[in-house]
Design an enzyme around this catalytic site. Structure first.
Site, PDB file in Angstrom:
ATOM      1  N   THR A 261     -35.358 -26.861   5.522  1.00 45.06           N
ATOM      2  CA  THR A 261     -36.232 -26.942   6.999  1.00 45.06           C
ATOM      3  C   THR A 261     -37.641 -27.287   6.559  1.00 45.06           C
ATOM      4  O   THR A 261     -38.422 -27.986   6.925  1.00 45.06           O
ATOM      5  CB  THR A 261     -36.173 -25.445   7.598  1.00 45.06           C
ATOM      6  OG1 THR A 261     -34.905 -24.869   8.184  1.00 45.06           O
ATOM      7  CG2 THR A 261     -37.189 -25.303   8.761  1.00 45.06           C
TER       8      THR A 261
ATOM      9  N   ASN B 108     -24.119 -30.751  12.092  1.00 44.08           N
ATOM     10  CA  ASN B 108     -23.945 -29.391  11.485  1.00 44.08           C
ATOM     11  C   ASN B 108     -22.904 -28.776  12.686  1.00 44.08           C
ATOM     12  O   ASN B 108     -22.141 -27.605  12.158  1.00 44.08           O
ATOM     13  CB  ASN B 108     -25.140 -28.427  11.358  1.00 44.08           C
ATOM     14  CG  ASN B 108     -26.039 -28.407  12.295  1.00 44.08           C
ATOM     15  OD1 ASN B 108     -26.601 -30.015  12.844  1.00 44.08           O
ATOM     16  ND2 ASN B 108     -26.681 -27.672  13.032  1.00 44.08           N
TER      17      ASN B 108
ATOM     18  N   GLN C  21     -25.495 -31.194   5.580  1.00 47.29           N
ATOM     19  CA  GLN C  21     -24.082 -31.217   5.939  1.00 47.29           C
ATOM     20  C   GLN C  21     -23.044 -32.025   5.160  1.00 47.29           C
ATOM     21  O   GLN C  21     -22.119 -31.960   4.859  1.00 47.29           O
ATOM     22  CB  GLN C  21     -23.771 -30.864   7.261  1.00 47.29           C
ATOM     23  CG  GLN C  21     -24.405 -29.889   8.040  1.00 47.29           C
ATOM     24  CD  GLN C  21     -23.993 -28.528   7.574  1.00 47.29           C
ATOM     25  OE1 GLN C  21     -22.757 -28.360   7.056  1.00 47.29           O
ATOM     26  NE2 GLN C  21     -24.821 -27.404   8.117  1.00 47.29           N
TER      27      GLN C  21
ATOM     28  N   SER D  69     -30.287 -29.005   1.204  1.00 54.92           N
ATOM     29  CA  SER D  69     -30.146 -27.390   1.168  1.00 54.92           C
ATOM     30  C   SER D  69     -29.237 -26.918   0.235  1.00 54.92           C
ATOM     31  O   SER D  69     -28.025 -27.090   0.276  1.00 54.92           O
ATOM     32  CB  SER D  69     -29.893 -26.907   2.538  1.00 54.92           C
ATOM     33  OG  SER D  69     -30.166 -25.487   2.387  1.00 54.92           O
TER      34      SER D  69
ATOM     35  N   HIS E 138     -27.774 -24.120  -0.323  1.00 55.69           N
ATOM     36  CA  HIS E 138     -26.804 -22.927   0.149  1.00 55.69           C
ATOM     37  C   HIS E 138     -25.695 -23.675   0.922  1.00 55.69           C
ATOM     38  O   HIS E 138     -24.644 -22.714   1.362  1.00 55.69           O
ATOM     39  CB  HIS E 138     -27.630 -21.741   1.055  1.00 55.69           C
ATOM     40  CG  HIS E 138     -28.047 -22.120   2.301  1.00 55.69           C
ATOM     41  ND1 HIS E 138     -27.258 -21.578   3.411  1.00 55.69           N
ATOM     42  CD2 HIS E 138     -29.191 -22.703   2.760  1.00 55.69           C
ATOM     43  CE1 HIS E 138     -28.191 -22.067   4.396  1.00 55.69           C
ATOM     44  NE2 HIS E 138     -29.166 -22.565   3.965  1.00 55.69           N
TER      45      HIS E 138
ATOM     46  N   CYS F 259     -28.129 -21.222  14.546  1.00 57.73           N
ATOM     47  CA  CYS F 259     -29.473 -21.144  14.921  1.00 57.73           C
ATOM     48  C   CYS F 259     -29.448 -20.834  16.417  1.00 57.73           C
ATOM     49  O   CYS F 259     -30.112 -19.961  16.885  1.00 57.73           O
ATOM     50  CB  CYS F 259     -30.192 -22.344  14.662  1.00 57.73           C
ATOM     51  SG  CYS F 259     -30.003 -22.892  12.901  1.00 57.73           S
TER      52      CYS F 259
HETATM   53  N1  PLP Z   1     -30.340 -29.458   8.874  1.00 56.67           N
HETATM   54  C1  PLP Z   1     -28.809 -28.925   9.037  1.00 56.67           C
HETATM   55  C2  PLP Z   1     -28.050 -30.159   9.586  1.00 56.67           C
HETATM   56  C3  PLP Z   1     -28.562 -27.625   8.824  1.00 56.67           C
HETATM   57  O1  PLP Z   1     -27.099 -27.475   8.956  1.00 56.67           O
HETATM   58  C4  PLP Z   1     -29.268 -26.779   8.442  1.00 56.67           C
HETATM   59  C5  PLP Z   1     -29.159 -25.317   8.333  1.00 56.67           C
HETATM   60  O2  PLP Z   1     -28.503 -24.769   9.113  1.00 56.67           O
HETATM   61  C6  PLP Z   1     -30.897 -27.233   8.177  1.00 56.67           C
HETATM   62  C7  PLP Z   1     -31.042 -28.585   8.387  1.00 56.67           C
HETATM   63  C8  PLP Z   1     -31.699 -26.270   7.607  1.00 56.67           C
HETATM   64  O3  PLP Z   1     -31.492 -25.804   6.420  1.00 56.67           O
HETATM   65  P1  PLP Z   1     -32.214 -24.619   5.631  1.00 56.67           P
HETATM   66  O4  PLP Z   1     -31.286 -23.357   5.851  1.00 56.67           O
HETATM   67  O5  PLP Z   1     -32.239 -24.924   4.071  1.00 56.67           O
HETATM   68  O6  PLP Z   1     -33.343 -24.438   5.966  1.00 56.67           O
END
Ligand code: PLP
Length: 359
Positions: free
Chosen positions: A73, A140, A168, A185, A187, A305
């Site tokens: 993010t 996602n 993803q 990301s 995680h 989210c």
């Molecule tokens: N972009 C996508 C496609 C995601 O699936 C996510 C997480 O849900 C994010 C961005 C945000 O990632 P982070 O949890 O590292 O902020």
């Protein structure tokens, strides 16, 4: 409990955890040293971060630098707000981190529509005057794989830079060729939470969002965590080494799950898709009741989210589903550590619980 929410987050790989431990050790071992300090323990920690940066870079194209951030993010916010665009074009199925950063940037925002298959058309043209185009690699919510190389070319033809949210896709697919900025990301690829990265093509200028000690080449001030960096690096190395094996495992899981869900509708294209994302709908299904009947199964009613907000998913709406259809959809996410028997049991129980609703 059977975990089926790999798009929300993934289990920490044991190899990533091992790589983190030396940097979480007690006072004697000095793993706690500040990686930005010039003394020996500091330099040792800095070397671990340098190694992790190289490891993460193996998931990315050549010709750019990796800047560590606190999350994807943050990386996406840095890419968008740090470019100070006047006109930005984003697909309608982007993550909220892109949609909201674009809205907050003050730029004019054009939406790039997707088809009912959840794909941005390859021949999309980008209007002249656009500074930045953002299209994700893998969605996602529905798992569709976007034609990133073609869209990056269209962005460049219009004189715009191309930002790819590869959260993803990274570690699962080849890197998003043609992109100028790529967000990752840890995680989502079996690394730790609390760390992301922005890859920046050489020559692309960004203004920092976070000011202070000037770390990360002045682009992102703040003391880095050697433990999180090392875990991210180890997870990246593992994902790269296991890319084919992980994809084959997921394809087998997909086949058996699809068989069990015969009669349910698949949301999003099947051919251009990450197969670890099974987003399905059954008209009339009461998803809240299903989830409450199956509390020992961790699956999702949409993106993590959006769930809980009560609003239907913007992605499912973008592919043309009605509110009712969107609200009768579930997402089952699986990956490297999912056991075939667990997935089959979970899917069979979901099908039986839906049947008990009479739908
Ligand atoms: N972009 C996508 C496609 C995601 O699936 C996510 C997480 O849900 C994010 C961005 C945000 O990632 P982070 O949890 O590292 O902020």
């Amino acid at each position: 409990m059977i975990y089926l929410d790999y798009q929300a987050t993934t289990p920490l790989a044991p190899e990533a955890r091992e790589a983190m431990l030396p940097w979480l050790s007690g006072p004697e071992a000095m793993g706690f040293a500040n990686p930005h300090s010039p003394h020996r323990p500091g330099r040792t920690a800095a070397a671990a971060i340098d190694l992790a940066r190289e490891q993460v870079a193996t998931l990315l194209p050549t010709g750019g630098q990796v800047v560590f951030t606190g999350s994807a993010t943050e990386a996406l916010n840095l890419a968008i707000l740090g470019r100070r665009p006047s006109q930005i074009a984003v697909s309608t199925i982007e993550h909220a981190a892109v949609l909201d950063a674009a809205a907050a940037s003050g730029a004019g925002v054009r939406m790039i529509e997707v088809g009912s298959d959840g794909l941005v058309p390859k021949d999309t043209t980008i209007p002249a005057g656009t500074d930045l185009v953002a299209v994700m690699q893998v969605n996602n919510e529905i798992g569709t794989i976007q034609p990133v190389a073609e869209l990056a070319r269209a962005a460049h033809d219009a004189g715009a830079l191309f930002l790819c949210d590869a959260v993803q896709g990274a570690g699962k697919l080849a890197p998003s060729e043609g992109a100028d900025l790529i967000a990752l990301s840890a995680h989502k690829l079996c690394g730790p939470k609390g760390i992301g990265a922005l890859w920046i093509r050489d020559g692309v200028e960004l203004a920092p969002l976070i000011h202070g000690g000037g770390q990360e080449g002045g682009l992102r001030s703040g003391t880095l965590s050697p433990a999180l960096c090392a875990g991210f690096g180890a997870a990246a190395v593992l994902a790269k080494a296991r890319m084919e094996e992980d994809a084959a495992h997921v394809a087998e899981l997909w086949k058996s799950a699809r068989r069990i869900f015969a009669g349910w509708q698949l949301n999003g294209n099947e051919a251009s898709r990450w197969l670890g994302n099974l987003n399905l709908r059954l008209d009339g299904l009461d998803v809240a009741r299903l989830m409450s009947d199956l509390r020992d199964l961790a699956f999702s009613a949409g993106s993590a989210c959006a769930s809980g907000s009560g609003r239907p998913s913007h992605v499912l709406r973008a592919i043309g589903l009605t509110d009712r259809q969107a609200k009768s959809s579930i997402r089952i996410g699986f990956g490297r550590y999912t056991r075939p028997g667990d997935l089959e049991d979970a899917c069979a129980r979901i099908v039986a619980a839906a049947a008990a609703q009479g739908v």
